[in-house]
Design a protein around this motif. Structure first.
Motif, short mmCIF file in Angstrom:
data_model
loop_
_atom_site.label_atom_id
_atom_site.label_comp_id
_atom_site.label_asym_id
_atom_site.label_seq_id
_atom_site.Cartn_x
_atom_site.Cartn_y
_atom_site.Cartn_z
N GLY A 1 -0.73 3.51 -6.39
CA GLY A 1 -0.55 2.11 -5.79
C GLY A 1 -0.16 1.10 -6.51
O GLY A 1 0.02 -0.07 -6.13
N ILE A 2 -0.23 1.27 -7.99
CA ILE A 2 0.05 0.09 -8.80
C ILE A 2 1.79 -0.14 -9.17
O ILE A 2 2.17 1.26 -9.37
N VAL A 3 2.25 -0.99 -9.09
CA VAL A 3 3.72 -1.20 -9.15
C VAL A 3 4.31 -1.26 -10.56
O VAL A 3 3.49 -1.87 -11.54
N ASP A 4 5.26 -0.41 -10.73
CA ASP A 4 5.79 -0.44 -12.19
C ASP A 4 7.07 -1.33 -12.29
O ASP A 4 7.50 -1.59 -11.29
N SER A 5 7.64 -1.36 -13.68
CA SER A 5 8.75 -2.41 -13.68
C SER A 5 9.88 -1.75 -13.17
O SER A 5 10.67 -2.60 -12.64
N ARG A 6 10.20 -0.36 -13.02
CA ARG A 6 11.12 0.06 -12.66
C ARG A 6 11.61 -0.20 -11.08
O ARG A 6 12.47 -0.37 -10.58
N VAL A 7 10.11 0.02 -10.27
CA VAL A 7 10.37 -0.45 -9.00
C VAL A 7 10.79 -2.08 -8.84
O VAL A 7 11.50 -2.14 -7.71
N ALA A 8 9.99 -2.73 -9.57
CA ALA A 8 10.21 -4.07 -9.49
C ALA A 8 11.77 -4.38 -9.62
O ALA A 8 12.34 -5.29 -9.15
N ALA A 9 12.19 -3.68 -10.48
CA ALA A 9 13.77 -3.87 -10.83
C ALA A 9 14.73 -3.23 -9.82
O ALA A 9 15.79 -4.00 -9.45
N GLU A 10 14.41 -2.09 -9.32
CA GLU A 10 15.38 -1.32 -8.52
C GLU A 10 15.10 -1.88 -7.09
O GLU A 10 16.00 -1.53 -6.46
N ALA A 11 14.10 -2.41 -6.81
CA ALA A 11 13.75 -2.58 -5.42
C ALA A 11 13.25 -4.26 -4.97
O ALA A 11 12.23 -4.43 -4.94
N PRO A 12 14.06 -5.22 -5.74
CA PRO A 12 13.61 -6.40 -5.68
C PRO A 12 13.21 -7.09 -4.10
O PRO A 12 12.67 -7.89 -4.04
N GLU A 13 13.93 -6.29 -3.33
CA GLU A 13 13.71 -6.94 -1.75
C GLU A 13 12.07 -6.64 -1.40
O GLU A 13 11.78 -7.46 -0.52
N LEU A 14 11.50 -5.73 -2.26
CA LEU A 14 10.00 -5.56 -1.92
C LEU A 14 9.10 -6.70 -2.26
O LEU A 14 7.99 -7.07 -1.85
#
Length: 69
Positions: free
Chosen positions: A34-47
């Motif tokens: 459940g912890i967000v990593d930098s990859r998700v933050a970069a690839e899915a900025p709409e979140l």
């Protein structure tokens, strides 16, 4: 996966975006606890998620995901 079987699926852009979002959320929950990593933050900025933050799926979000699927 379906394209490998010769099945073409066309989704409206809004549904395709939501399905992609579901995949990111699933991976965060399953693989990162459940912890967000930098990859998700970069690839899915709409979140709108920041690395290190904990993801929360609200009932409203769940309903939107359910409808998309």
């Amino acid at each position: 996966m379906l394209s490998a079987l010769g099945i073409e699926v066309k989704l409206p852009d809004s549904v395709a975006t939501t399905v992609s979002e579901i995949n990111y959320v699933r991976n965060i929950l399953l693989h990162r606890g459940g912890i967000v990593d930098s990859r998700v933050a970069a690839e899915a900025p709409e979140l709108g998620l920041q690395p290190g933050s904990k993801i929360a799926v609200t009932s409203k979000t769940y309903e939107r995901y359910y409808d998309a699927v």
